[in-house]
Design a protein around this motif. Structure first.
Motif, PDB file in Angstrom:
ATOM      1  N   PRO A   4      13.763   2.813   2.565  1.00  0.00           N
ATOM      2  CA  PRO A   4      14.087   3.973   1.725  1.00  0.00           C
ATOM      3  C   PRO A   4      13.951   3.729   0.224  1.00  0.00           C
ATOM      4  N   ASP A   5      14.118   2.460  -0.239  1.00  0.00           N
ATOM      5  CA  ASP A   5      14.029   2.192  -1.686  1.00  0.00           C
ATOM      6  C   ASP A   5      12.634   2.474  -2.233  1.00  0.00           C
ATOM      7  N   VAL A   6      11.629   2.384  -1.378  1.00  0.00           N
ATOM      8  CA  VAL A   6      10.247   2.678  -1.808  1.00  0.00           C
ATOM      9  C   VAL A   6       9.700   3.869  -1.000  1.00  0.00           C
ATOM     10  N   ASN A  19       9.945   4.735   2.000  1.00  0.00           N
ATOM     11  CA  ASN A  19       9.364   4.388   3.311  1.00  0.00           C
ATOM     12  C   ASN A  19       7.847   4.225   3.247  1.00  0.00           C
ATOM     13  N   SER A  20       7.382   3.713   2.095  1.00  0.00           N
ATOM     14  CA  SER A  20       5.944   3.408   2.021  1.00  0.00           C
ATOM     15  C   SER A  20       5.677   2.198   2.922  1.00  0.00           C
ATOM     16  N   PHE A  21       4.443   2.153   3.397  1.00  0.00           N
ATOM     17  CA  PHE A  21       4.071   1.155   4.416  1.00  0.00           C
ATOM     18  C   PHE A  21       3.581  -0.142   3.793  1.00  0.00           C
ATOM     19  N   GLN A  54       0.827   4.327   1.827  1.00  0.00           N
ATOM     20  CA  GLN A  54       0.646   2.896   1.580  1.00  0.00           C
ATOM     21  C   GLN A  54       1.547   2.413   0.441  1.00  0.00           C
ATOM     22  N   ASP A  55       2.168   1.261   0.631  1.00  0.00           N
ATOM     23  CA  ASP A  55       2.923   0.611  -0.454  1.00  0.00           C
ATOM     24  C   ASP A  55       1.909   0.109  -1.491  1.00  0.00           C
ATOM     25  N   LEU A  56       1.885   0.796  -2.635  1.00  0.00           N
ATOM     26  CA  LEU A  56       0.858   0.484  -3.636  1.00  0.00           C
ATOM     27  C   LEU A  56       1.139  -0.819  -4.357  1.00  0.00           C
ATOM     28  N   ALA A  57       2.386  -1.273  -4.310  1.00  0.00           N
ATOM     29  CA  ALA A  57       2.689  -2.583  -4.908  1.00  0.00           C
ATOM     30  C   ALA A  57       2.063  -3.681  -4.049  1.00  0.00           C
ATOM     31  N   GLU A  58       2.035  -3.453  -2.736  1.00  0.00           N
ATOM     32  CA  GLU A  58       1.476  -4.474  -1.847  1.00  0.00           C
ATOM     33  C   GLU A  58      -0.035  -4.645  -2.070  1.00  0.00           C
ATOM     34  N   SER A  88      -8.904  -4.021   5.824  1.00  0.00           N
ATOM     35  CA  SER A  88      -7.955  -4.459   6.859  1.00  0.00           C
ATOM     36  C   SER A  88      -6.749  -3.521   6.916  1.00  0.00           C
ATOM     37  N   ILE A  89      -6.414  -2.897   5.787  1.00  0.00           N
ATOM     38  CA  ILE A  89      -5.276  -1.958   5.797  1.00  0.00           C
ATOM     39  C   ILE A  89      -5.600  -0.789   6.735  1.00  0.00           C
ATOM     40  N   VAL A  90      -6.761  -0.196   6.531  1.00  0.00           N
ATOM     41  CA  VAL A  90      -7.104   0.962   7.361  1.00  0.00           C
ATOM     42  C   VAL A  90      -7.275   0.538   8.824  1.00  0.00           C
ATOM     43  N   HIS A 110      -3.638  -1.354   9.998  1.00  0.00           N
ATOM     44  CA  HIS A 110      -2.354  -0.674   9.827  1.00  0.00           C
ATOM     45  C   HIS A 110      -2.389   0.759  10.350  1.00  0.00           C
ATOM     46  N   TYR A 111      -3.306   1.562   9.779  1.00  0.00           N
ATOM     47  CA  TYR A 111      -3.216   3.001  10.037  1.00  0.00           C
ATOM     48  C   TYR A 111      -3.993   3.467  11.265  1.00  0.00           C
ATOM     49  N   ASN A 112      -5.228   2.974  11.432  1.00  0.00           N
ATOM     50  CA  ASN A 112      -5.982   3.434  12.605  1.00  0.00           C
ATOM     51  C   ASN A 112      -5.233   3.169  13.916  1.00  0.00           C
TER      52      ASN A 112
HETATM   53  O1  T3D Z   1      -5.664   0.340  -0.191  1.00  0.00           O
HETATM   54  C1  T3D Z   1      -5.072   1.356   0.234  1.00  0.00           C
HETATM   55  O2  T3D Z   1      -4.132   1.808  -0.425  1.00  0.00           O
HETATM   56  C2  T3D Z   1      -5.534   2.006   1.512  1.00  0.00           C
HETATM   57  C3  T3D Z   1      -4.528   2.828   2.164  1.00  0.00           C
HETATM   58  C4  T3D Z   1      -4.303   4.102   1.833  1.00  0.00           C
HETATM   59  C5  T3D Z   1      -3.252   4.915   2.471  1.00  0.00           C
HETATM   60  C6  T3D Z   1      -2.415   5.721   1.493  1.00  0.00           C
HETATM   61  O3  T3D Z   1      -1.363   6.159   1.889  1.00  0.00           O
HETATM   62  S1  T3D Z   1      -2.991   5.936  -0.104  1.00  0.00           S
HETATM   63  C7  T3D Z   1      -1.704   6.936  -0.842  1.00  0.00           C
HETATM   64  C8  T3D Z   1      -0.558   6.086  -1.328  1.00  0.00           C
HETATM   65  N1  T3D Z   1       0.575   6.889  -1.761  1.00  0.00           N
HETATM   66  C9  T3D Z   1       0.624   7.509  -2.907  1.00  0.00           C
HETATM   67  O4  T3D Z   1      -0.292   7.495  -3.713  1.00  0.00           O
HETATM   68  C10 T3D Z   1       1.931   8.196  -3.239  1.00  0.00           C
HETATM   69  C11 T3D Z   1       2.624   7.475  -4.387  1.00  0.00           C
HETATM   70  N2  T3D Z   1       3.937   8.066  -4.648  1.00  0.00           N
HETATM   71  C12 T3D Z   1       4.097   9.215  -5.291  1.00  0.00           C
HETATM   72  O5  T3D Z   1       3.167   9.875  -5.715  1.00  0.00           O
HETATM   73  C13 T3D Z   1       5.506   9.653  -5.528  1.00  0.00           C
HETATM   74  O6  T3D Z   1       6.359   8.529  -5.389  1.00  0.00           O
HETATM   75  C14 T3D Z   1       5.969  10.764  -4.564  1.00  0.00           C
HETATM   76  C15 T3D Z   1       5.253  12.076  -4.936  1.00  0.00           C
HETATM   77  C16 T3D Z   1       5.699  10.409  -3.117  1.00  0.00           C
HETATM   78  C17 T3D Z   1       7.498  10.982  -4.752  1.00  0.00           C
HETATM   79  O7  T3D Z   1       7.771  11.159  -6.129  1.00  0.00           O
HETATM   80  P1  T3D Z   1       9.279  11.039  -6.636  1.00  0.00           P
HETATM   81  O8  T3D Z   1       9.250  11.418  -8.081  1.00  0.00           O
HETATM   82  O9  T3D Z   1      10.167  11.833  -5.741  1.00  0.00           O
HETATM   83  O10 T3D Z   1       9.718   9.515  -6.438  1.00  0.00           O
HETATM   84  P2  T3D Z   1       9.267   8.257  -7.331  1.00  0.00           P
HETATM   85  O11 T3D Z   1      10.228   8.088  -8.448  1.00  0.00           O
HETATM   86  O12 T3D Z   1       7.839   8.334  -7.674  1.00  0.00           O
HETATM   87  O13 T3D Z   1       9.460   7.064  -6.262  1.00  0.00           O
HETATM   88  C18 T3D Z   1      10.724   6.503  -5.979  1.00  0.00           C
HETATM   89  C19 T3D Z   1      10.542   5.007  -5.826  1.00  0.00           C
HETATM   90  O14 T3D Z   1       9.640   4.748  -4.750  1.00  0.00           O
HETATM   91  C20 T3D Z   1       9.881   4.395  -7.074  1.00  0.00           C
HETATM   92  O15 T3D Z   1      10.392   3.095  -7.225  1.00  0.00           O
HETATM   93  P3  T3D Z   1      11.485   2.751  -8.383  1.00  0.00           P
HETATM   94  O16 T3D Z   1      10.918   3.237  -9.654  1.00  0.00           O
HETATM   95  O17 T3D Z   1      12.710   3.525  -7.938  1.00  0.00           O
HETATM   96  O18 T3D Z   1      11.671   1.268  -8.296  1.00  0.00           O
HETATM   97  C21 T3D Z   1       8.433   4.351  -6.693  1.00  0.00           C
HETATM   98  O19 T3D Z   1       7.716   3.353  -7.385  1.00  0.00           O
HETATM   99  C22 T3D Z   1       8.531   3.998  -5.220  1.00  0.00           C
HETATM  100  N3  T3D Z   1       7.330   4.455  -4.504  1.00  0.00           N
HETATM  101  C23 T3D Z   1       6.988   5.705  -4.192  1.00  0.00           C
HETATM  102  N4  T3D Z   1       5.832   5.720  -3.545  1.00  0.00           N
HETATM  103  C24 T3D Z   1       5.429   4.450  -3.441  1.00  0.00           C
HETATM  104  C25 T3D Z   1       6.388   3.627  -4.057  1.00  0.00           C
HETATM  105  N5  T3D Z   1       6.260   2.300  -4.106  1.00  0.00           N
HETATM  106  C26 T3D Z   1       5.151   1.775  -3.549  1.00  0.00           C
HETATM  107  N6  T3D Z   1       4.196   2.502  -2.948  1.00  0.00           N
HETATM  108  C27 T3D Z   1       4.292   3.833  -2.880  1.00  0.00           C
HETATM  109  N7  T3D Z   1       3.355   4.556  -2.233  1.00  0.00           N
END
Ligand code: T3D
Length: 258
Positions: free
Chosen positions: A20-22, A24-26, A63-67, A78-80, A83-85
């Motif tokens: 939940p802290d992130v 639920n990013s993967f 996806q956990d973008l920090a990872e 390898s992620i796709v 992990h996801y497929n």
């Molecule tokens: O290489 C590859 O990546 C291939 C795989 C691709 C599959 C994918 O899923 S690509 C898409 C990845 N996801 C995103 O781009 C979404 C990123 N997140 C956001 O845009 C926003 O967080 C949300 C719109 C989902 C929610 O916004 P909000 O304002 O309600 O929350 P927040 O403040 O942005 O996030 C809360 C915390 O979660 C924050 O951490 P902090 O500051 O409290 O320490 C944020 O960094 C963390 N978090 C949210 N999404 C992600 C994440 N951390 C890592 N990865 C995330 N995807």
């Protein structure tokens, strides 16, 4: 399991994404534990429906973008592939209904995992974002397959290119999801629907899922042939006999799932 909670209650298995802290990013660990949880639900004969939800205020931010930016982080291919497929294949192929109870934001792969489920129920405050375009990626996790089939090409391509946030009410009116419910009712309603499905003729539902999975690749005659084959199988189950007998006897059926 740390990143995934797996709970069995009667014939329903509930899988909760639990970072939940992130939102639920993967990360890799959660993707692998999620696959294991889906496998457990698939092979456990006591489980006849699976509900997926998220811990805290999000369903999953994808996806956990920090990872991916971390040193020694996984490569994109390898992620796709790893992990996801496998997650999407499991959700579509598991021979039991899979219900998504979308409790908050579902972004990127998180959105497309929810949309791959058989029945998608969302809280009023939930939202769906094809977030990929905002970071230069293409929609994965089956999004380019699923979304145009749910909402039509025009809407899907705009949602995917613009990366707009779609609220649950709009998602329902677009036909993207089954139902939107008040926030406080989400778990109760989702559980009730899941339990109902878990007590229905499981084999018949699995065959329905097979027919739906194949429908968009088949022409009408291929689909009619497939329906005939699957109906023959459904018609030879205990639950078909039970359903018909119970109807004629005006009593409640007792389905066994086979
Ligand atoms: O290489 C590859 O990546 C291939 C795989 C691709 C599959 C994918 O899923 S690509 C898409 C990845 N996801 C995103 O781009 C979404 C990123 N997140 C956001 O845009 C926003 O967080 C949300 C719109 C989902 C929610 O916004 P909000 O304002 O309600 O929350 P927040 O403040 O942005 O996030 C809360 C915390 O979660 C924050 O951490 P902090 O500051 O409290 O320490 C944020 O960094 C963390 N978090 C949210 N999404 C992600 C994440 N951390 C890592 N990865 C995330 N995807």
């Amino acid at each position: 399991m740390g990143t995934i909670k797996y709970q069995k209650e009667g014939s329903l298995a509930t899988i909760t994404l639990n970072r939940p802290d992130v939102l639920n990013s993967f990360n890799r660990e959660m993707a692998m534990e999620f696959q294991k949880a889906l496998d457990s639900a698939s092979t456990d004969p006591e489980v006849r429906a699976v509900m997926i939800t998220g811990e805290g205020r999000a369903f999953s931010a994808g996806q956990d973008l920090a990872e991916v930016t971390a040193e020694n982080g996984p490569e994109i291919d390898s992620i796709v592939r790893e992990h996801y497929n496998p997650v999407i294949s499991r959700i579509r192929e598991i021979e039991k209904p899979v219900i998504a109870a979308v409790n908050g934001v579902a972004a990127g792969a998180g959105a497309n995992i929810a949309l791959a489920c058989d029945v998608v129920i969302a809280a009023e405050n939930a939202s769906f974002i094809q977030a990929f375009s905002k970071i230069g990626l293409i929609p994965d996790s089956g999004g380019t397959y699923t979304l145009p089939r749910l909402v039509g090409w025009g809407k899907a391509s705009a949602l995917m290119m613009l990366g707009d946030k779609i609220g649950a009410t709009e998602a329902e009116s677009l036909g993207m999801i089954y139902k939107v419910v008040p926030d406080n009712d989400l778990m109760e309603v989702s559980k009730k629907i899941s339990v109902t499905l878990s007590e229905m003729p499981t084999r018949g539902l699995a065959l329905t899922k097979q027919a739906l999975n194949r429908s968009s690749g088949n022409d009408l005659h291929q689909q009619l042939d497939l329906e005939e084959k699957l109906q023959n199988e459904a018609g030879s189950t205990h639950d078909y006999n039970e359903g018909v007998s119970a109807f004629l006897a005006k009593r409640k059926p007792e389905f066994k799932g086979c």
